[in-house]
Design a protein around this motif. Structure first.
Motif, mmCIF file in Angstrom:
data_model
loop_
_atom_site.group_PDB
_atom_site.id
_atom_site.type_symbol
_atom_site.label_atom_id
_atom_site.label_comp_id
_atom_site.label_asym_id
_atom_site.label_seq_id
_atom_site.Cartn_x
_atom_site.Cartn_y
_atom_site.Cartn_z
ATOM 1 N N LEU A 8 40.806 34.769 38.272
ATOM 2 C CA LEU A 8 41.105 35.255 39.616
ATOM 3 C C LEU A 8 42.190 36.317 39.587
ATOM 4 O O LEU A 8 42.116 37.320 40.286
ATOM 5 C CB LEU A 8 41.544 34.086 40.502
ATOM 6 C CG LEU A 8 40.464 33.029 40.767
ATOM 7 C CD1 LEU A 8 41.082 31.844 41.473
ATOM 8 C CD2 LEU A 8 39.332 33.600 41.598
ATOM 9 N N LEU A 9 43.212 36.087 38.782
ATOM 10 C CA LEU A 9 44.287 37.067 38.681
ATOM 11 C C LEU A 9 43.770 38.392 38.136
ATOM 12 O O LEU A 9 44.150 39.462 38.602
ATOM 13 C CB LEU A 9 45.410 36.536 37.790
ATOM 14 C CG LEU A 9 46.243 35.393 38.378
ATOM 15 C CD1 LEU A 9 47.129 34.805 37.297
ATOM 16 C CD2 LEU A 9 47.089 35.872 39.539
ATOM 17 N N ALA A 10 42.892 38.299 37.145
ATOM 18 C CA ALA A 10 42.352 39.522 36.559
ATOM 19 C C ALA A 10 41.514 40.291 37.574
ATOM 20 O O ALA A 10 41.454 41.510 37.557
ATOM 21 C CB ALA A 10 41.513 39.186 35.330
ATOM 22 N N GLY A 11 40.884 39.560 38.490
ATOM 23 C CA GLY A 11 40.047 40.217 39.484
ATOM 24 C C GLY A 11 40.825 40.902 40.575
ATOM 25 O O GLY A 11 40.329 41.820 41.213
ATOM 26 N N TRP A 12 42.098 40.452 40.810
ATOM 27 C CA TRP A 12 42.821 40.977 41.966
ATOM 28 C C TRP A 12 44.104 41.707 41.604
ATOM 29 O O TRP A 12 44.688 42.380 42.440
ATOM 30 C CB TRP A 12 43.151 39.838 42.925
ATOM 31 C CG TRP A 12 41.967 39.437 43.721
ATOM 32 C CD1 TRP A 12 40.980 38.600 43.345
ATOM 33 C CD2 TRP A 12 41.616 39.890 45.035
ATOM 34 N NE1 TRP A 12 40.038 38.499 44.338
ATOM 35 C CE2 TRP A 12 40.408 39.266 45.392
ATOM 36 C CE3 TRP A 12 42.211 40.774 45.939
ATOM 37 C CZ2 TRP A 12 39.785 39.492 46.599
ATOM 38 C CZ3 TRP A 12 41.593 40.990 47.159
ATOM 39 C CH2 TRP A 12 40.387 40.352 47.475
ATOM 40 N N THR A 13 44.586 41.539 40.382
ATOM 41 C CA THR A 13 45.825 42.200 39.988
ATOM 42 C C THR A 13 45.667 42.771 38.598
ATOM 43 O O THR A 13 44.611 42.700 37.988
ATOM 44 C CB THR A 13 47.002 41.211 39.990
ATOM 45 O OG1 THR A 13 46.738 40.176 39.059
ATOM 46 C CG2 THR A 13 47.220 40.603 41.362
ATOM 47 N N VAL A 14 46.735 43.319 38.079
ATOM 48 C CA VAL A 14 46.737 43.886 36.734
ATOM 49 C C VAL A 14 47.253 42.840 35.770
ATOM 50 O O VAL A 14 48.187 42.123 36.074
ATOM 51 C CB VAL A 14 47.636 45.131 36.677
ATOM 52 C CG1 VAL A 14 47.665 45.722 35.281
ATOM 53 C CG2 VAL A 14 47.109 46.178 37.668
ATOM 54 N N SER A 15 46.657 42.765 34.611
ATOM 55 C CA SER A 15 47.091 41.765 33.639
ATOM 56 C C SER A 15 48.547 41.937 33.276
ATOM 57 O O SER A 15 49.041 43.040 33.127
ATOM 58 C CB SER A 15 46.245 41.864 32.370
ATOM 59 O OG SER A 15 46.777 41.048 31.358
ATOM 60 N N ALA A 16 49.246 40.800 33.137
ATOM 61 C CA ALA A 16 50.671 40.856 32.791
ATOM 62 C C ALA A 16 50.894 41.075 31.302
ATOM 63 O O ALA A 16 51.998 41.352 30.882
ATOM 64 C CB ALA A 16 51.365 39.569 33.218
ATOM 65 N N ALA A 17 49.863 40.906 30.506
ATOM 66 C CA ALA A 17 50.063 41.004 29.063
ATOM 67 C C ALA A 17 50.204 42.448 28.627
ATOM 68 O O ALA A 17 49.397 43.296 28.977
ATOM 69 C CB ALA A 17 48.867 40.377 28.340
ATOM 70 N N GLY A 493 48.828 26.439 47.281
ATOM 71 C CA GLY A 493 47.512 26.452 47.911
ATOM 72 C C GLY A 493 46.495 27.229 47.104
ATOM 73 O O GLY A 493 45.332 26.815 46.982
ATOM 74 N N ALA A 494 46.925 28.363 46.526
ATOM 75 C CA ALA A 494 46.001 29.169 45.727
ATOM 76 C C ALA A 494 45.529 28.409 44.500
ATOM 77 O O ALA A 494 44.344 28.475 44.127
ATOM 78 C CB ALA A 494 46.678 30.476 45.317
ATOM 79 N N ARG A 495 46.429 27.688 43.873
ATOM 80 C CA ARG A 495 46.030 26.920 42.686
ATOM 81 C C ARG A 495 45.051 25.808 43.057
ATOM 82 O O ARG A 495 44.079 25.548 42.342
ATOM 83 C CB ARG A 495 47.267 26.321 42.020
ATOM 84 C CG ARG A 495 48.009 27.294 41.138
ATOM 85 C CD ARG A 495 49.075 26.566 40.358
ATOM 86 N NE ARG A 495 49.681 27.436 39.360
ATOM 87 C CZ ARG A 495 50.658 27.067 38.555
ATOM 88 N NH1 ARG A 495 51.144 25.838 38.642
ATOM 89 N NH2 ARG A 495 51.158 27.894 37.664
ATOM 90 N N SER A 515 41.498 35.745 47.460
ATOM 91 C CA SER A 515 42.129 36.419 48.597
ATOM 92 C C SER A 515 43.495 35.815 48.893
ATOM 93 O O SER A 515 44.404 36.517 49.345
ATOM 94 C CB SER A 515 41.232 36.331 49.832
ATOM 95 O OG SER A 515 41.061 34.981 50.242
ATOM 96 N N THR A 516 43.650 34.526 48.626
ATOM 97 C CA THR A 516 44.955 33.896 48.819
ATOM 98 C C THR A 516 45.972 34.457 47.833
ATOM 99 O O THR A 516 47.116 34.743 48.189
ATOM 100 C CB THR A 516 44.838 32.371 48.644
ATOM 101 O OG1 THR A 516 43.892 31.862 49.577
ATOM 102 C CG2 THR A 516 46.176 31.684 48.892
ATOM 103 N N LEU A 517 45.556 34.650 46.582
ATOM 104 C CA LEU A 517 46.446 35.269 45.602
ATOM 105 C C LEU A 517 46.800 36.693 45.994
ATOM 106 O O LEU A 517 47.938 37.138 45.817
ATOM 107 C CB LEU A 517 45.794 35.261 44.218
ATOM 108 C CG LEU A 517 45.818 33.940 43.471
ATOM 109 C CD1 LEU A 517 44.990 34.055 42.194
ATOM 110 C CD2 LEU A 517 47.233 33.531 43.133
ATOM 111 N N ALA A 518 45.830 37.421 46.530
ATOM 112 C CA ALA A 518 46.102 38.797 46.956
ATOM 113 C C ALA A 518 47.130 38.806 48.079
ATOM 114 O O ALA A 518 48.012 39.671 48.118
ATOM 115 C CB ALA A 518 44.806 39.456 47.409
#
Length: 566
Positions: A8-17, A493-495, A515-518
C-alpha cells in the motif's frame, strides 16, 4: 497483518529505502577488524561505499552506524546511531549525547543543535547551559535552524546577556516573536518586536512584516493594510509580500488561514521553507527548554495542578525515559480521584509506551479499573466502551461472541469520539501561566491514550467463527479510528484496514486502506512541513509515532517530505 502495508505504501508514496549501493557488512568489518594503525586504511576502503544501507536487524544496523561514526567521522552515521540508541528501551541517553557530539564535531549543523539540547537539558551529560548557548550562538550565526532552538533559550537567566550584541540574538529574537505569534501570544510578540534592530541588513522589512502579522492577529485591519503597503515598497518582489498583498485584498470573513492558502496557491505555491520572513524549516529535533524538568510553581504531585504540570514537562522532554516512581505513583492515585479529566491524564501515563516492563505490569490493574469506571460513567460513549473492552492488556481482552455482539452495538451507537479535547482542556486548566510561556499546547505537549486498539481489533478479526460479522465490525471501527484527527489513531486505523484487506482480498478494502494512508501523508505535511501555519513546535511528532510502532510509516513519510511533497 503488516504484510500488505509495504504494498500500500508503495502504491501511494515513495519508497523510503535509499538506493542499494551500500552494504552493512562494510560497517561491520570496520567495527570488528579495523583498529589502531589499520583504521586509516579501513577508512579509505569504507569511503568507497555509500552508508545509506537498510537492514531489518537493528543491532547490526547500530553496529555499522557506530563504526562509520567512530572510525570515519561520518555525520550522517553519527546521527543514525543516535536515533537507534534512543529507540532502545530504555533509551541510551549517554550514548545519544556522545553521537550528537560526534556529529557536531564532524560539521553537522543538526548535530550541533542536538548536542546543544543535550547540554542544555542534561540529556545524557551534566547540564551546561552556558556551553549549549555557545554552540547554538555559533550555529545560529551560520544558518537559521539553530536560531529556532536558540529562540527557546532566550528567557533562561543570563541568556540574553551572554548573546548581547550578536547577530544570533537578533535572529533568535525574531524567531521567538514568530513562535509567540503562532501560539496566539500577540502581546508577547509585540514585546519581542520592540527588541529587534531598527536598521541594517534586512531588519527594516522584517520588522514591518512582523508588525503587519501582529496587526492581523489583533484584527487591526488598518494596521495590517498599512504594513502590507509598506512591505510592498521595501521588498516588492518578495513572495511573502505578494502573498500578503493578496490576503489584504481578499475577503477574510472565513478567517485569514483560508485566505493565506488561497493566496499561496494563486502565487503558484512558491517555496517558502527558506524564506527570511518566516520561521526556518527544520529537521525533526528534540527541542530543549532549559530547566524543562522544573515547573515554575512547585505544586505537590498529589494535587491536580502539580500532577498535570509535571506531566506536561515530561512531554516536553525528548527523548522520554520511563517516568519516575513518584510520578507513576501519583498517576495511580489520581485514577481514583474526583476530577475525570485528571483521571484520564493519569490513565494516559499508565498505558504510554515509554514505561519499563516492570512499570507496565504494575500499572495494568489501576488502568483497567479506571477505564471500567469511565465506561460506566459514559454508557453512550463508544470510545470509552471500546477502551474498557480492550483494556491495558489487549492480549487477554475478550474477543469471543459476547464481545463481538457488544462491538456491533458500539458500531450501531455512533461515531468514536476520542477524548483529545478533554485531555487538552485539562492540561490547559491546570498549567501555570509561566509554564511554556510561548508554546501553547502543541504536538510536543500532546496526550495520547495508548490503549492498544490495533492488537485488540486484530484479535477480534482473526478469532475463528462468524468471519463476515467480524470483518464488518472491525472495518467500521478502523474507519472511525482513522477519522479521529490524530495521526497515531489514523495510522492505527490504516493498519487495521490493511489487515481487513489482506483477509478479504477485495480491491475495495485495498483502496480504503490506501486512501487512509494518503490522508495521513497530507496531515503529516501539514504538521511537519508547514508548522508555521499552526502551533509550534511540532518536531516531537516522529518520536511519538515511532514509539508507538509506526517506524515504517514515519520512514516513508519523512523520505516523501524531503522530496518537497505537499
Amino acid at each position: 497483518m503488516r504484510a500488505l502495508l509495504p504494498l500500500l505504501l508503495a502504491g501511494w508514496t515513495v519508497s523510503a529505502a535509499p538506493p542499494s549501493q551500500g552494504d552493512t557488512s562494510v560497517g561491520l568489518l570496520l567495527h570488528d577488524t579495523c583498529s589502531g594503525a589499520n583504521a586509516p586504511v579501513c577508512g579509505r576502503v569504507g569511503k568507497l561505499f555509500v552508508p545509506g544501507f537498510v537492514t531489518h536487524s537493528q543491532q547490526k544496523a547500530l553496529r555499522a552506524s557506530k563504526a562509520y561514526c567512530e572510525l570515519l567521522g561520518s555525520p550522517w552515521e553519527c546521527l543514525d546511531a543516535r536515533e537507534r540508541v534512543l529507540r532502545q528501551r530504555p533509551p541510551d541517553l549517554v550514548g545519544a549525547a556522545g553521537f550528537a557530539d560526534g556529529a557536531c564535531a564532524a560539521g553537522s549543523p543538526r548535530g550541533c543543535v542536538l548536542w546543544a539540547e543535550a547540554l542544555g537539558c542534561g540529556r545524557g551529560v551534566p547540564v551546561n547551559v552556558k556551553k549549549g548557548l555557545s554552540v547554538l550562538r555559533r550555529q545560529c550565526e551560520q544558518g537559521p535552524p539553530a536560531c529556532l532552538e536558540l529562540a527557546i533559550w532566550l528567557d533562561f537567566p543570563g541568556a540574553r546577556a551572554a548573546l548581547a550584541g550578536s547577530v544570533a540574538r537578533a535572529n533568535a529574537t525574531f524567531a521567538a516573536a514568530e513562535i509567540a505569534l503562532t501560539n496566539a501570544r500577540v502581546d508577547r510578540a509585540a514585546e519581542l518586536l520592540s527588541q529587534l534592530p531598527k536598521s541594517g541588513g534586512s531588519w527594516p522589512e522584517r520588522r514591518v512584516f512582523l508588525g503587519a502579522m501582529i496587526a492581523l492577529a489583533r484584527h487591526d485591519d488598518a494596521g495590517f493594510q498599512a504594513g502590507v503597503a509598506q512591505l510592498r515598497k521595501l521588498k516588492p518582489d518578495a513572495p511573502v509580500a505578494r502573498i500578503l498583498a493578496r490576503i489584504a485584498a481578499a475577503d477574510r470573513t472565513a478567517g485569514w488561514m483560508p485566505a493565506l492558502i488561497a493566496a499561496w496557491s494563486e502565487e503558484r505555491k512558491p517555496e517558502l521553507r527558506n524564506d527570511p520572513f518566516l520561521l526556518p524549516s527544520f529537521e525533526p529535533q528534540s527541542t530543549c527548554i532549559p530547566d524543562e524538568g522544573e515547573p515554575k510553581i512547585a505544586a505537590p504531585l498529589a494535587t491536580p495542578d502539580g500532577f498535570a504540570t509535571a506531566l506536561a514537562h515530561r512531554y516536553h522532554g525528548r527523548p522520554r525515559p520511563p517516568p519516575s516512581p513518584a510520578l507513576l505513583e501519583a498517576a495511580r492515585a489520581h485514577t481514583v480521584g474526583p476530577d475525570e479529566g485528571v483521571r484520564l491524564l493519569a490513565v494516559s501515563l499508565l498505558v504510554e509506551p515509554f514505561l519499563s516492563p516492570e512499570q507496565r505490569e504494575r500499572s495494568r490493574s489501576p488502568a483497567a479499573a479506571a477505564l471500567g469506571q469511565m465506561a460506566k460513567a459514559h454508557p453512550q460513549d463508544a470510545f470509552f466502551q471500546l477502551a474498557a473492552m480492550a483494556g491495558p492488556d489487549a492480549e487477554t481482552a475478550p474477543v469471543g461472541p459476547p464481545a463481538l455482539g457488544k462491538l456491533e452495538s458500539l458500531v450501531r451507537g455512533g461515531a468514536l469520539r476520542l477524548p483529545g479535547s478533554s485531555l487538552r482542556e485539562t492540561l490547559t486548566k491546570h498549567l501555570s501561566p509561566d509554564d511554556f510561556r510561548d508554546f501553547g499546547l502543541s504536538t510536543a505537549v500532546e496526550v495520547v491514550l495508548d490503549i492498544d486498539l490495533e492488537r485488540y481489533l486484530e484479535r477480534v478479526l482473526n478469532e475463528p467463527g462468524e468471519a463476515d460479522r467480524r470483518i464488518a465490525v472491525v472495518r467500521t471501527l478502523a474507519g472511525e479510528l482513522a477519522r479521529s484527527g490524530w495521526l497515531v489513531h489514523l495510522f492505527t486505523g490504516a493498519r487495521i484496514l490493511s489487515a481487513v484487506a489482506e483477509r478479504t482480498g477485495t480491491e475495495t478494502d485495498r483502496a480504503l486502506a490506501a486512501s487512509t494512508l494518503a490522508r495521513g501523508q497530507r496531515l503529516w505535511s501539514g504538521w511537519t512541513l508547514f508548522p508555521r501555519m499552526g502551533r509550534w513546535p511540532a518536531s516531537a511528532l516522529p518520536d511519538e509515532l515511532r514509539a508507538r510502532g509506526f517506524e515504517d510509516e514515519v520512514g516513508v513519510l519523512e523520505h516523501y517530505a524531503t522530496l518537497g511533497a505537499e
